[in-house]
Design a protein around this motif. Structure first.
Motif, PDB file in Angstrom:
ATOM      1  N   LYS A 281     -11.629   1.010  -8.330  1.00 17.09           N
ATOM      2  CA  LYS A 281     -10.206   0.675  -8.350  1.00 17.09           C
ATOM      3  C   LYS A 281      -9.860   0.271  -9.784  1.00 17.09           C
ATOM      4  O   LYS A 281     -10.595  -0.493 -10.400  1.00 17.09           O
TER       5      LYS A 281
ATOM      6  N   ILE B  73      -7.634  -7.258  -2.942  1.00 13.23           N
ATOM      7  CA  ILE B  73      -7.981  -5.849  -2.752  1.00 13.23           C
ATOM      8  C   ILE B  73      -9.444  -5.704  -2.332  1.00 13.23           C
ATOM      9  O   ILE B  73      -9.785  -4.847  -1.505  1.00 13.23           O
TER      10      ILE B  73
ATOM     11  N   ASP C 187      -5.912   4.057  -0.680  1.00 15.13           N
ATOM     12  CA  ASP C 187      -5.842   2.609  -0.858  1.00 15.13           C
ATOM     13  C   ASP C 187      -5.238   2.232  -2.200  1.00 15.13           C
ATOM     14  O   ASP C 187      -5.697   1.333  -2.870  1.00 15.13           O
ATOM     15  N   ASP C 188      -4.201   2.943  -2.620  1.00 13.62           N
ATOM     16  CA  ASP C 188      -3.460   2.591  -3.826  1.00 13.62           C
ATOM     17  C   ASP C 188      -2.422   1.529  -3.484  1.00 13.62           C
ATOM     18  O   ASP C 188      -1.807   1.567  -2.407  1.00 13.62           O
ATOM     19  N   PHE C 189      -2.208   0.592  -4.405  1.00 11.64           N
ATOM     20  CA  PHE C 189      -1.258  -0.487  -4.174  1.00 11.64           C
ATOM     21  C   PHE C 189      -0.268  -0.603  -5.325  1.00 11.64           C
ATOM     22  O   PHE C 189      -0.627  -0.375  -6.483  1.00 11.64           O
TER      23      PHE C 189
ATOM     24  N   ASP D  49      -9.509  -6.417   1.315  1.00  7.56           N
ATOM     25  CA  ASP D  49      -9.000  -5.272   2.048  1.00  7.56           C
ATOM     26  C   ASP D  49     -10.057  -4.169   2.126  1.00  7.56           C
ATOM     27  O   ASP D  49     -10.282  -3.579   3.205  1.00  7.56           O
TER      28      ASP D  49
ATOM     29  N   GLU E 238       0.837  -1.192   0.000  1.00  8.66           N
ATOM     30  CA  GLU E 238       0.000   0.000   0.000  1.00  8.66           C
ATOM     31  C   GLU E 238       0.875   1.247   0.000  1.00  8.66           C
ATOM     32  O   GLU E 238       1.847   1.350   0.743  1.00  8.66           O
ATOM     33  N   LYS E 239       0.517   2.197  -0.843  1.00 10.49           N
ATOM     34  CA  LYS E 239       1.319   3.409  -0.966  1.00 10.49           C
ATOM     35  C   LYS E 239       1.027   4.373   0.183  1.00 10.49           C
ATOM     36  O   LYS E 239      -0.128   4.621   0.534  1.00 10.49           O
TER      37      LYS E 239
ATOM     38  N   VAL F 114      -0.592   1.228   7.366  1.00 12.57           N
ATOM     39  CA  VAL F 114      -0.854   0.771   6.004  1.00 12.57           C
ATOM     40  C   VAL F 114      -0.737  -0.750   5.950  1.00 12.57           C
ATOM     41  O   VAL F 114      -0.027  -1.353   6.754  1.00 12.57           O
ATOM     42  N   ASP F 115      -1.423  -1.357   5.009  1.00 16.38           N
ATOM     43  CA  ASP F 115      -1.446  -2.809   4.905  1.00 16.38           C
ATOM     44  C   ASP F 115      -0.632  -3.282   3.711  1.00 16.38           C
ATOM     45  O   ASP F 115      -0.814  -2.800   2.591  1.00 16.38           O
ATOM     46  N   ASP F 116       0.267  -4.220   3.964  1.00 17.25           N
ATOM     47  CA  ASP F 116       0.938  -4.953   2.898  1.00 17.25           C
ATOM     48  C   ASP F 116       0.428  -6.386   2.949  1.00 17.25           C
ATOM     49  O   ASP F 116       0.098  -6.906   4.019  1.00 17.25           O
TER      50      ASP F 116
END
Length: 212
Positions: free
Chosen positions: A75, A202, A47-49, A205, A39-40, A181-183
């Motif tokens: 998305k 996604i 919530d951009d990855f 998430d 996650e950026k 943030v989530d990875d």
């Protein structure tokens, strides 16, 4: 959580001889791959990855961008050349088909939809779609612990003999502790559409955020 833990440790079953494909055949790789969804930080939509090889973050597979002012949360998943692969829209007033996935960025051609259910610590997402390679209907099911973010994706329904084809877990990192943030790490068996597995993660998430 014992049952989920044992399910998470089951081997994945390659599907190279009969690929599972909802998007494009080029995303059905012959070998098992591990991807990292990172996650950026400070993204405008939140919530951009960036999706890379798990062991080599310079090897980019996809980018996922959110559209924060979209009427329906949208998305867009792009490949490593920036070409739109699919877009996913959240159905804000639906209690069954929570997310719908379409080809490209603006197309109305539906690829699949995710029926999602979160209860207590359990997560379930399921999708039926027509395989673009075989032309046959397919059912895939994600089940697991959504707070721990340890889930398995099955071909079929696990209670009816479905077999594991991918698994998702969230590693504990300094980024997650410091910035929230989530990875995610996704391990995907050979012959399974990696774009489909990524957008399913996604969706999980996104739904878990809505439920918090």
């Amino acid at each position: 959580m014992g049952a989920d833990q044992s399910a998470f440790e089951q081997p994945l079953y390659p599907q190279s001889k009969d690929p599972i494909c909802a998007t494009e055949p080029r995303f059905c790789l012959p070998q098992t791959v591990q991807l990292r969804l990172r996650e950026k930080l400070w993204s405008f939509s939140g919530d951009d990855f960036k999706i890379t090889d798990a062991s080599n973050r310079e090897f980019v597979y996809f980018q996922c961008q959110g559209r924060v002012f979209s009427l329906r949360e949208k998305k867009v998943l792009r490949d490593n050349m920036g070409v739109p692969v699919l877009n996913m829209k959240e159905q804000l007033f639906s209690f069954t088909d929570k997310f719908k996935v379409y080809a490209g960025e603006h197309s109305d051609r539906e690829i699949c939809k995710f029926n999602s259910k979160l209860t207590f610590f359990k997560a379930k997402l399921s999708s039926q779609f027509i395989d673009v390679i075989s032309g046959r209907p397919r059912l895939i099911t994600l089940k697991g612990d959504w707070r721990e973010k340890r889930c398995v994706i099955y071909l079929g329904e696990p209670k009816q003999g479905g077999i594991p084809i991918a698994r998702i877990f969230r590693p504990l990192t300094g980024r997650s502790l410091l910035f929230g943030v989530d990875d995610y790490i996704i391990e995907i068996a050979g012959g399974v559409d990696i774009a489909l597995a990524v957008i399913m993660c996604i969706a999980l998430d996104e739904h878990s955020r809505d439920s918090n």
